[in-house]
Motif scaffolding. Sequence first.
Motif, mmCIF file in Angstrom:
data_model
loop_
_atom_site.group_PDB
_atom_site.id
_atom_site.type_symbol
_atom_site.label_atom_id
_atom_site.label_comp_id
_atom_site.label_asym_id
_atom_site.label_seq_id
_atom_site.Cartn_x
_atom_site.Cartn_y
_atom_site.Cartn_z
ATOM 1 N N GLY A 33 1.140 -1.253 -0.157
ATOM 2 C CA GLY A 33 -0.031 -0.308 0.210
ATOM 3 C C GLY A 33 1.497 1.196 0.136
ATOM 4 O O GLY A 33 0.800 2.243 -0.858
ATOM 5 N N ARG A 34 2.078 1.417 0.791
ATOM 6 C CA ARG A 34 2.575 2.558 0.764
ATOM 7 C C ARG A 34 3.375 3.018 -0.089
ATOM 8 O O ARG A 34 3.995 3.932 -0.707
ATOM 9 N N ALA A 37 1.052 4.184 -3.159
ATOM 10 C CA ALA A 37 0.773 5.332 -2.957
ATOM 11 C C ALA A 37 0.775 6.703 -3.216
ATOM 12 O O ALA A 37 1.379 6.593 -3.848
ATOM 13 N N ASP A 39 0.363 9.400 -2.455
ATOM 14 C CA ASP A 39 1.295 11.032 -2.260
ATOM 15 C C ASP A 39 2.645 10.789 -1.502
ATOM 16 O O ASP A 39 2.711 9.806 -0.687
ATOM 17 N N ASN A 43 4.551 6.866 0.341
ATOM 18 C CA ASN A 43 4.634 6.140 -0.068
ATOM 19 C C ASN A 43 6.207 5.853 0.162
ATOM 20 O O ASN A 43 7.229 7.322 0.738
ATOM 21 N N GLY A 52 -2.057 5.685 -8.264
ATOM 22 C CA GLY A 52 -1.277 5.745 -7.276
ATOM 23 C C GLY A 52 -2.641 5.186 -5.827
ATOM 24 O O GLY A 52 -4.053 6.114 -5.727
ATOM 25 N N TYR A 53 -2.441 4.654 -4.749
ATOM 26 C CA TYR A 53 -3.738 4.727 -3.877
ATOM 27 C C TYR A 53 -3.721 6.164 -3.191
ATOM 28 O O TYR A 53 -2.965 6.644 -2.801
ATOM 29 N N GLY A 54 -5.129 6.614 -3.149
ATOM 30 C CA GLY A 54 -5.580 7.910 -2.538
ATOM 31 C C GLY A 54 -5.177 8.703 -3.275
ATOM 32 O O GLY A 54 -4.840 10.259 -2.585
ATOM 33 N N TYR A 58 -4.854 12.763 -2.488
ATOM 34 C CA TYR A 58 -3.462 13.893 -2.935
ATOM 35 C C TYR A 58 -3.915 14.867 -3.670
ATOM 36 O O TYR A 58 -3.515 16.300 -4.121
ATOM 37 N N PRO A 64 -3.239 11.999 3.253
ATOM 38 C CA PRO A 64 -3.224 10.835 3.082
ATOM 39 C C PRO A 64 -4.024 9.924 3.735
ATOM 40 O O PRO A 64 -4.132 10.010 4.451
ATOM 41 N N ASP A 67 -2.680 3.617 7.547
ATOM 42 C CA ASP A 67 -2.437 2.697 6.888
ATOM 43 C C ASP A 67 -4.011 1.390 6.604
ATOM 44 O O ASP A 67 -4.088 0.539 5.689
ATOM 45 N N LEU A 70 -4.905 2.465 3.091
ATOM 46 C CA LEU A 70 -3.724 1.567 2.077
ATOM 47 C C LEU A 70 -3.812 -0.089 2.015
ATOM 48 O O LEU A 70 -4.279 -0.724 1.136
#
Length: 182
Positions: A33-34, A37, A39, A43, A52-54, A58, A64, A67, A70
């Motif tokens: 997830g990180r 991401a 953001d 990330n 990416g996620y979010g 962003y 962001p 956890d 994510l």
Amino acid sequence: MGRPDKAARAAIAQRRADAIDLRLAGVDWLTVGRKLAADPAVNSDRVAYPQGYGIDRYNKGLEPPTDDQLIHAACKDVRQALKERTTEQEEKADELRAVENLRLDRLFFVAYRQAVRDGDLPAIDRALRIMERRARMNGLDKPSKTEIVTPPTEGSELTAVALDELEALIGISEEAAHGSDN
């Protein structure tokens, strides 16, 4: 929010492929997830991952994803990618099955004609084999009952479970496991 454009869909497909590759490499869900991401603040590479996620958060300058968010996004991506791959494989199998059915039609026509016209016993056997192959390939034969027997452990008794019962139990277990993902 509308349907993503072609470039965004390609980026999302790449993100899903990357998520699967990371999981195959043994990377835990949070790290996936990180790494994926949008953001840079969360990330793990400190860059904005495309689509990416979010990404929506962003782009709007919002906080962001957490956890948990994510992890949920990574799990959802992998499930969706695997579902799409399965669908593609099923479509390819359907196409191949159609070609094989056409081939069997041609072979059956020759064997059937000889069997009926000449009463040729080997041709009759060949026609029956072609029919059996077609039935197996297309799932026309009713499957035989399958039982799975678990070995006894200390303090337990031997249990026989029919395949449909086992599949139902697995389905219930998967729903319970994924219940927290939704």
